[in-house]
Design a protein around this motif. Structure first.
Motif, PDB file in Angstrom:
ATOM      1  N   TYR A  10       0.842  -1.190   0.000  1.00  0.00           N
ATOM      2  CA  TYR A  10       0.000   0.000   0.000  1.00  0.00           C
ATOM      3  C   TYR A  10       0.881   1.245   0.000  1.00  0.00           C
ATOM      4  CZ  TYR A  10      -3.493  -3.361   1.572  1.00  0.00           C
ATOM      5  OH  TYR A  10      -4.331  -4.439   1.669  1.00  0.00           O
ATOM      6  N   SER A  11       0.438   2.262  -0.736  1.00  0.00           N
ATOM      7  CA  SER A  11       1.129   3.543  -0.750  1.00  0.00           C
ATOM      8  C   SER A  11       0.762   4.332   0.496  1.00  0.00           C
ATOM      9  CB  SER A  11       0.734   4.336  -2.000  1.00  0.00           C
ATOM     10  OG  SER A  11       1.267   5.642  -1.922  1.00  0.00           O
ATOM     11  N   ALA A  12       1.735   5.042   1.046  1.00  0.00           N
ATOM     12  CA  ALA A  12       1.488   5.887   2.213  1.00  0.00           C
ATOM     13  C   ALA A  12       1.054   7.290   1.806  1.00  0.00           C
ATOM     14  CB  ALA A  12       2.745   5.962   3.070  1.00  0.00           C
ATOM     15  N   VAL A  13       1.178   7.632   0.508  1.00  0.00           N
ATOM     16  CA  VAL A  13       0.887   9.000   0.072  1.00  0.00           C
ATOM     17  C   VAL A  13      -0.331   9.130  -0.835  1.00  0.00           C
ATOM     18  CG1 VAL A  13       3.261   9.782   0.349  1.00  0.00           C
ATOM     19  CG2 VAL A  13       2.524   8.829  -1.839  1.00  0.00           C
ATOM     20  N   THR A  35       7.670   7.697  -1.933  1.00  0.00           N
ATOM     21  CA  THR A  35       7.646   7.209  -0.555  1.00  0.00           C
ATOM     22  C   THR A  35       7.545   5.689  -0.547  1.00  0.00           C
ATOM     23  OG1 THR A  35       6.515   9.238   0.117  1.00  0.00           O
ATOM     24  CG2 THR A  35       6.464   7.414   1.668  1.00  0.00           C
ATOM     25  N   GLU A  36       8.273   5.055   0.358  1.00  0.00           N
ATOM     26  CA  GLU A  36       8.291   3.589   0.464  1.00  0.00           C
ATOM     27  C   GLU A  36       6.883   3.033   0.703  1.00  0.00           C
ATOM     28  OE1 GLU A  36      10.700  -0.050   1.047  1.00  0.00           O
ATOM     29  OE2 GLU A  36      11.600   1.925   1.161  1.00  0.00           O
ATOM     30  N   MET A  37       6.549   1.962  -0.022  1.00  0.00           N
ATOM     31  CA  MET A  37       5.258   1.304   0.164  1.00  0.00           C
ATOM     32  C   MET A  37       5.342   0.374   1.370  1.00  0.00           C
ATOM     33  SD  MET A  37       3.969   0.607  -3.725  1.00  0.00           S
ATOM     34  CE  MET A  37       2.239   0.556  -3.313  1.00  0.00           C
ATOM     35  N   THR A  38       4.182   0.142   2.032  1.00  0.00           N
ATOM     36  CA  THR A  38       4.146  -0.695   3.226  1.00  0.00           C
ATOM     37  C   THR A  38       3.177  -1.853   3.043  1.00  0.00           C
ATOM     38  OG1 THR A  38       2.327   0.518   4.264  1.00  0.00           O
ATOM     39  CG2 THR A  38       4.556   1.342   4.658  1.00  0.00           C
ATOM     40  N   THR A  39       3.246  -2.819   3.957  1.00  0.00           N
ATOM     41  CA  THR A  39       2.336  -3.955   3.924  1.00  0.00           C
ATOM     42  C   THR A  39       1.084  -3.678   4.750  1.00  0.00           C
ATOM     43  OG1 THR A  39       3.512  -4.962   5.777  1.00  0.00           O
ATOM     44  CG2 THR A  39       4.167  -5.643   3.561  1.00  0.00           C
ATOM     45  N   GLU A  40       1.069  -2.563   5.470  1.00  0.00           N
ATOM     46  CA  GLU A  40      -0.076  -2.200   6.295  1.00  0.00           C
ATOM     47  C   GLU A  40      -0.960  -1.203   5.554  1.00  0.00           C
ATOM     48  OE1 GLU A  40       1.422  -0.755   9.996  1.00  0.00           O
ATOM     49  OE2 GLU A  40       2.730  -2.481  10.243  1.00  0.00           O
ATOM     50  N   LYS A  41      -2.263  -1.474   5.561  1.00  0.00           N
ATOM     51  CA  LYS A  41      -3.209  -0.604   4.883  1.00  0.00           C
ATOM     52  C   LYS A  41      -3.318   0.709   5.663  1.00  0.00           C
ATOM     53  CE  LYS A  41      -7.721  -0.709   2.752  1.00  0.00           C
ATOM     54  NZ  LYS A  41      -8.911  -1.513   2.481  1.00  0.00           N
ATOM     55  N   PRO A  42      -3.090   1.854   4.989  1.00  0.00           N
ATOM     56  CA  PRO A  42      -3.166   3.132   5.691  1.00  0.00           C
ATOM     57  C   PRO A  42      -4.611   3.520   5.996  1.00  0.00           C
ATOM     58  CG  PRO A  42      -2.741   3.512   3.388  1.00  0.00           C
ATOM     59  CD  PRO A  42      -2.714   2.010   3.605  1.00  0.00           C
ATOM     60  N   ALA A  43      -4.792   4.379   6.978  1.00  0.00           N
ATOM     61  CA  ALA A  43      -6.123   4.897   7.301  1.00  0.00           C
ATOM     62  C   ALA A  43      -6.593   5.775   6.156  1.00  0.00           C
ATOM     63  CB  ALA A  43      -6.070   5.691   8.598  1.00  0.00           C
ATOM     64  N   ALA A  44      -7.893   5.876   5.970  1.00  0.00           N
ATOM     65  CA  ALA A  44      -8.460   6.649   4.864  1.00  0.00           C
ATOM     66  C   ALA A  44      -8.009   8.104   4.901  1.00  0.00           C
ATOM     67  CB  ALA A  44      -9.976   6.573   4.898  1.00  0.00           C
ATOM     68  N   ALA A  45      -7.828   8.669   6.082  1.00  0.00           N
ATOM     69  CA  ALA A  45      -7.421  10.067   6.201  1.00  0.00           C
ATOM     70  C   ALA A  45      -5.989  10.274   5.718  1.00  0.00           C
ATOM     71  CB  ALA A  45      -7.542  10.524   7.645  1.00  0.00           C
ATOM     72  N   GLU A  46      -5.119   9.245   5.884  1.00  0.00           N
ATOM     73  CA  GLU A  46      -3.733   9.369   5.478  1.00  0.00           C
ATOM     74  C   GLU A  46      -3.561   9.222   3.973  1.00  0.00           C
ATOM     75  OE1 GLU A  46      -1.818   7.459   9.526  1.00  0.00           O
ATOM     76  OE2 GLU A  46      -1.748   6.348   7.652  1.00  0.00           O
ATOM     77  N   ALA A  47      -4.406   8.420   3.351  1.00  0.00           N
ATOM     78  CA  ALA A  47      -4.282   8.198   1.905  1.00  0.00           C
ATOM     79  C   ALA A  47      -4.535   9.501   1.171  1.00  0.00           C
ATOM     80  CB  ALA A  47      -5.273   7.139   1.448  1.00  0.00           C
ATOM     81  N   GLY A  48      -3.710   9.780   0.190  1.00  0.00           N
ATOM     82  CA  GLY A  48      -3.851  11.000  -0.587  1.00  0.00           C
ATOM     83  C   GLY A  48      -3.245  12.197   0.114  1.00  0.00           C
TER      84      GLY A  48
END
Length: 102
Positions: A10-13, A35-48
């Protein structure tokens, strides 16, 4: 990061999500929008939160590859950030032409 086939990144940005279809033998750094991708799904507020502008971003259902490393990623959720591995942009995999039927 050591990648395994079937791993979701998942993208962090932005909203981009990809699945590893072919994994590289070596440890690699997969980034989206710089930005480095992670295996944890980010919260909706953090995405974008602000991906670096990209040329077209990622497209749903398309495969992105690095033939040199043997890496292939399938986009399951599109976003504006560009995918890269170890700092080099990933290429959009082109469809193989079908043989002519005579």
């Amino acid at each position: 990061m050591k990648l395994n086939v079937g791993l979701t990144l998942y993208s962090a940005v932005d909203s981009t999500a990809v699945i590893v279809v072919r994994a590289a033998e070596a440890d690699v750094s997969v980034t989206c929008g710089g930005t480095e991708m992670t295996t944890e799904k980010p919260a909706a507020a953090e995405a974008g939160a602000g991906a670096a502008p990209a040329q077209g971003g990622t497209l749903l259902g398309k495969r992105y590859t690095d033939e040199e490393l043997g890496l292939e990623l399938l986009c399951t959720k599109p976003g504006p950030g560009a995918l890269a591995v170890n700092g080099a942009p990933l290429e959009l995999k082109q469809a193989k032409p079908l043989p002519a039927s005579d």
